[in-house]
Design a protein around this motif. Structure first.
Motif, short mmCIF file in Angstrom:
data_model
loop_
_atom_site.label_atom_id
_atom_site.label_comp_id
_atom_site.label_asym_id
_atom_site.label_seq_id
_atom_site.Cartn_x
_atom_site.Cartn_y
_atom_site.Cartn_z
N ALA A 118 0.84 -1.20 0.00
CA ALA A 118 0.00 0.00 0.00
C ALA A 118 0.88 1.25 0.00
O ALA A 118 1.93 1.28 0.64
N PRO A 119 0.46 2.29 -0.73
CA PRO A 119 1.21 3.54 -0.69
C PRO A 119 1.10 4.18 0.68
O PRO A 119 0.25 3.81 1.49
N PRO A 120 1.96 5.15 0.99
CA PRO A 120 1.87 5.82 2.29
C PRO A 120 0.48 6.42 2.48
O PRO A 120 -0.16 6.89 1.52
N TRP A 121 0.00 6.42 3.72
CA TRP A 121 -1.31 6.97 4.05
C TRP A 121 -1.18 8.49 4.11
O TRP A 121 -0.45 9.04 4.93
N GLY A 122 -1.90 9.19 3.24
CA GLY A 122 -1.72 10.63 3.10
C GLY A 122 -2.76 11.48 3.80
O GLY A 122 -2.88 12.68 3.49
N VAL A 123 -3.54 10.89 4.73
CA VAL A 123 -4.63 11.62 5.37
C VAL A 123 -4.25 12.02 6.78
O VAL A 123 -3.81 11.19 7.58
N THR A 124 -4.44 13.30 7.09
CA THR A 124 -4.26 13.80 8.46
C THR A 124 -5.51 14.57 8.85
O THR A 124 -5.94 15.47 8.13
N PHE A 125 -6.08 14.22 10.00
CA PHE A 125 -7.22 14.95 10.52
C PHE A 125 -6.74 15.96 11.56
O PHE A 125 -6.00 15.61 12.49
N VAL A 126 -7.20 17.20 11.40
CA VAL A 126 -6.90 18.26 12.36
C VAL A 126 -8.23 18.83 12.85
O VAL A 126 -9.09 19.19 12.04
N ASP A 127 -8.40 18.91 14.17
CA ASP A 127 -9.63 19.47 14.74
C ASP A 127 -9.53 20.99 14.73
O ASP A 127 -8.77 21.58 15.49
N VAL A 128 -10.31 21.62 13.85
CA VAL A 128 -10.26 23.08 13.68
C VAL A 128 -11.52 23.75 14.23
O VAL A 128 -11.78 24.92 13.93
N ALA A 129 -12.29 23.05 15.06
CA ALA A 129 -13.56 23.59 15.53
C ALA A 129 -13.39 24.92 16.26
O ALA A 129 -14.15 25.87 16.02
N ASP A 130 -12.42 25.01 17.13
CA ASP A 130 -12.26 26.23 17.93
C ASP A 130 -11.93 27.42 17.05
O ASP A 130 -12.57 28.48 17.15
N ARG A 131 -10.95 27.28 16.17
CA ARG A 131 -10.58 28.41 15.31
C ARG A 131 -11.67 28.72 14.29
O ARG A 131 -11.76 29.84 13.79
N ALA A 132 -12.51 27.72 13.99
CA ALA A 132 -13.61 27.94 13.04
C ALA A 132 -14.82 28.58 13.69
O ALA A 132 -15.74 28.99 12.99
N PRO B 299 -18.15 20.70 19.74
CA PRO B 299 -17.97 19.67 18.71
C PRO B 299 -16.53 19.66 18.18
O PRO B 299 -15.74 20.57 18.46
N SER B 300 -16.21 18.64 17.44
CA SER B 300 -14.97 18.58 16.68
C SER B 300 -15.29 18.78 15.21
O SER B 300 -16.25 18.20 14.70
N LEU B 301 -14.49 19.59 14.55
CA LEU B 301 -14.57 19.72 13.10
C LEU B 301 -13.25 19.19 12.56
O LEU B 301 -12.22 19.87 12.63
N LEU B 302 -13.28 17.97 12.07
CA LEU B 302 -12.07 17.29 11.63
C LEU B 302 -11.81 17.61 10.17
O LEU B 302 -12.44 17.05 9.27
N ARG B 303 -10.89 18.54 9.96
CA ARG B 303 -10.51 18.92 8.60
C ARG B 303 -9.57 17.85 8.05
O ARG B 303 -8.57 17.50 8.67
N ASN B 304 -9.90 17.33 6.90
CA ASN B 304 -9.10 16.32 6.23
C ASN B 304 -8.01 17.03 5.41
O ASN B 304 -8.30 17.66 4.40
N ASP B 305 -6.79 16.93 5.89
CA ASP B 305 -5.66 17.55 5.18
C ASP B 305 -4.97 16.51 4.31
O ASP B 305 -3.77 16.25 4.43
N TYR B 306 -5.74 15.89 3.41
CA TYR B 306 -5.15 14.93 2.50
C TYR B 306 -4.14 15.62 1.60
O TYR B 306 -4.42 16.66 0.99
#
Length: 566
Positions: A21-35, A464-471
């Protein structure tokens, strides 16, 4: 006789070895507070839950309520009991909890518009389903509660409580759970299915430990659901004049009893062109209401394979997701469960039959957590749907004595290995996945319009959490947004199939899914290395089938029933 899962596992083992499998390129960052998503969802006690009403939490929604092309965020909330009393807390003026609607400002931030939108209400909210029941081009909401459910009509940026006028008032105190707008009679108007979890009375409810179903692993906990009285489900037919008629009995919906139903999903499970209704049920067999095409329904969950787990046992069904994990053009079903169990992953076999492939595909690698909101999004746009579920225990009292069952848990992420197996990549998916919370609802959608799927999560007694997908990768994507003409305006119940790179993937357009939540109505597909979709096929609830050829990717394609693309 060998069990189906053993056969499936053998088939996987006998197949050719997959490429690395290729490297996993997905990172979730919780941006709820700044949003700007900063208000907590209050739900019961912090360190102790006396009664079951405090445990289940509520859903979320990612929806474009103002029609500007950007997803807004709705986060439901509950309440809290008065200390030592069997009644709701007396909140100081201006401090009572309420569900929150946040308008997307299109720059990564949101504005709280709850008050001006008319959605401020304190109570024990459960689930939300969305749909355009009056076909005016604006998404309406139905929110279930312990007490009184509410139909909110979207009057153009403001929601009006039209429950009574619409004929949807019910008598007494009932515990609304899952709901879905569904055009079950194919007349182009959305009807409404409403589930009820169980009958519950605070005044007479037993205290923790005071009964056979009030202890878990030797620790006194709140009672239920087992041992508590069952309730019945309802179906309301849209009369086309702004009102609904209760057809629960004559449709056969109310005849299915002895269940504790939770999340409700309306889709065509047997590919006969008519929308069915599936309800995940807690501690009892789940329900598949097959549409008999004459205004009635029959429960076919047992013969279809969707009632029980792979060992034939009733499970603590809570969340539901539909997707096509093996890319055979058919809708598969993910159902989440309690700790010490794994999610069910029902592979579609055709003609309305399913087999549980959870063990065969590797989902049994994880069973520590209580599982809630779930989805089958293609997080890295490689064309293969991945799998996500959020976690959180219902008994905070357990962790001090049994630390292997934490109250707060991660967001579990499994990547797809080309549909053959899933690999647990939670630890590699960033702090948004690994930071522990006691979560419930989760809505999936592309809130920042950057071409990958993000997640909005309800956390118990936290914001809440807003999980931004930084693929970060080269894979392409395409999203399909529907507008019905003969079918309901929002296209609910439609199935979209996209073919790219010689493989076909199916998705359904749903009013409710995950756990008590509502996902982005734009059906999102990863294209992998392909720059275009070879074809897009839409199977509308009316029976109309539209096909588009050679469609450019990396954009939202708007399809109007009749085949017109925008």
């Amino acid at each position: 006789m060998r069990w189906p899962w053993v056969l499936a596992a053998a088939a996987v083992a006998a197949g050719p070895a997959p490429a690395p499998a290729p490297p996993w390129g997905v990172t979730f960052v919780d941006v709820a507070d700044r949003a700007g998503l900063v208000h907590p969802s209050i739900y019961g006690g912090l360190e102790r839950k006396r009664f079951i009403i405090e445990t289940n939490g509520a859903g979320t929604a990612l929806l474009d309520y103002d029609g500007d092309g950007w997803l807004d965020a709705l986060v439901l909330s509950g309440s809290r009991l008065q200390d030592g009393a069997r009644r709701d807390a007396d909140w100081p003026s201006g401090q009572a909890p309420t569900s929150r609607l946040y308008r997307n400002d299109r720059d990564g931030t949101f504005t709280d518009v709850t008050e001006r939108a008319g959605l401020a209400r304190t109570g024990w909210a459960s689930s939300v389903c969305a749909g355009d029941y009056d076909n005016d081009g604006r998404l309406d909401l139905y929110v279930t509660f312990y007490g009184r459910n509410v139909l909110y009509r979207n009057a153009g940026g403001r929601f009006e409580d039209v429950t009574k006028q619409a004929g949807l008032e019910t008598s007494g105190v009932r515990w609304g759970s899952g709901c879905s707008f569904v055009d079950y009679d194919r007349d182009g108007r959305l009807d409404l299915f409403v589930a009820h979890y169980l009958r519950f009375d605070l005044a007479t409810a037993a205290e923790p430990g005071q009964g056979a179903n009030c202890v878990w692993k030797g620790v006194p906990v709140n009672c239920g659901p087992k041992g508590l009285p069952f309730d019945s489900n309802l179906l309301f037919r849209n009369a086309g004049d702004g009102t609904f008629t209760d057809v629960s009995e004559r449709s056969g919906i109310a005849k299915v009893t002895g269940r504790y139903p939770m999340t409700a999903v309306a889709a065509d499970f047997d590919a006969d062109g008519w929308v069915d209704i599936y309800a995940a049920c807690d501690s009892t067999a789940s329900i598949l209401y097959r549409n008999d095409r004459d205004g009635t329904f029959s429960d076919t969950a047992v013969p279809s394979g969707l009632a029980y787990g792979e060992l034939g046992n009733a499970q603590a069904g809570m969340g539901l997701a539909l997707g096509d994990f093996d890319r055979d053009g058919q809708l598969d079903v993910l159902k989440t469960h309690f700790a010490d169990d794994v999610p069910a992953l029902y592979r579609a076999l055709g003609r309305g039959l399913f087999e549980d492939a959870a063990t065969a595909t590797g989902l049994n690698a994880q069973n520590r957590y209580v599982e809630w909101g779930a989805g089958l999004p293609d997080l890295d746009n490689d064309g293969w749907p991945d799998l996500v579920y959020v976690t959180g225990h219902v008994y905070p009292e357990i962790e001090p004595r049994l630390p292997q069952y934490p109250h707060r848990g991660p967001r579990v992420v499994f990547r797809s290995l080309e549909g053959r197996r899933f690999e647990d990549v939670t630890a590699a998916s960033g702090p948004g996945a690994t930071t522990p919370h006691s979560s419930r609802g989760a809505a999936f959608g592309d809130y920042d319009n950057d071409g990958d799927v993000d997640v909005l999560v309800m956390n118990m007694n936290e914001p809440p959490s807003l999980l931004r997908n930084d693929y970060a990768g080269p894979n392409g994507w395409i999203a399909v947004q529907l507008e019905g003409t003969r079918s309901n305006r929002a296209g609910l119940g439609a199935i979209v199939r996209v073919t790219a790179g010689g493989r076909t993937t199916a998705r359904a357009v749903l009013s409710q899914s995950s756990y008590y939540s509502h996902d982005d109505l734009r059906a999102h597909f990863g294209l992998g290395t392909a720059g275009r979709a070879e074809s897009i096929e839409v199977l509308w609830p009316s029976g109309q089938v539209d096909r588009l050829r050679d469609v450019e990717g990396r954009r939202v394609v708007k399809v109007r029933e009749g085949g017109l693309a925008k």
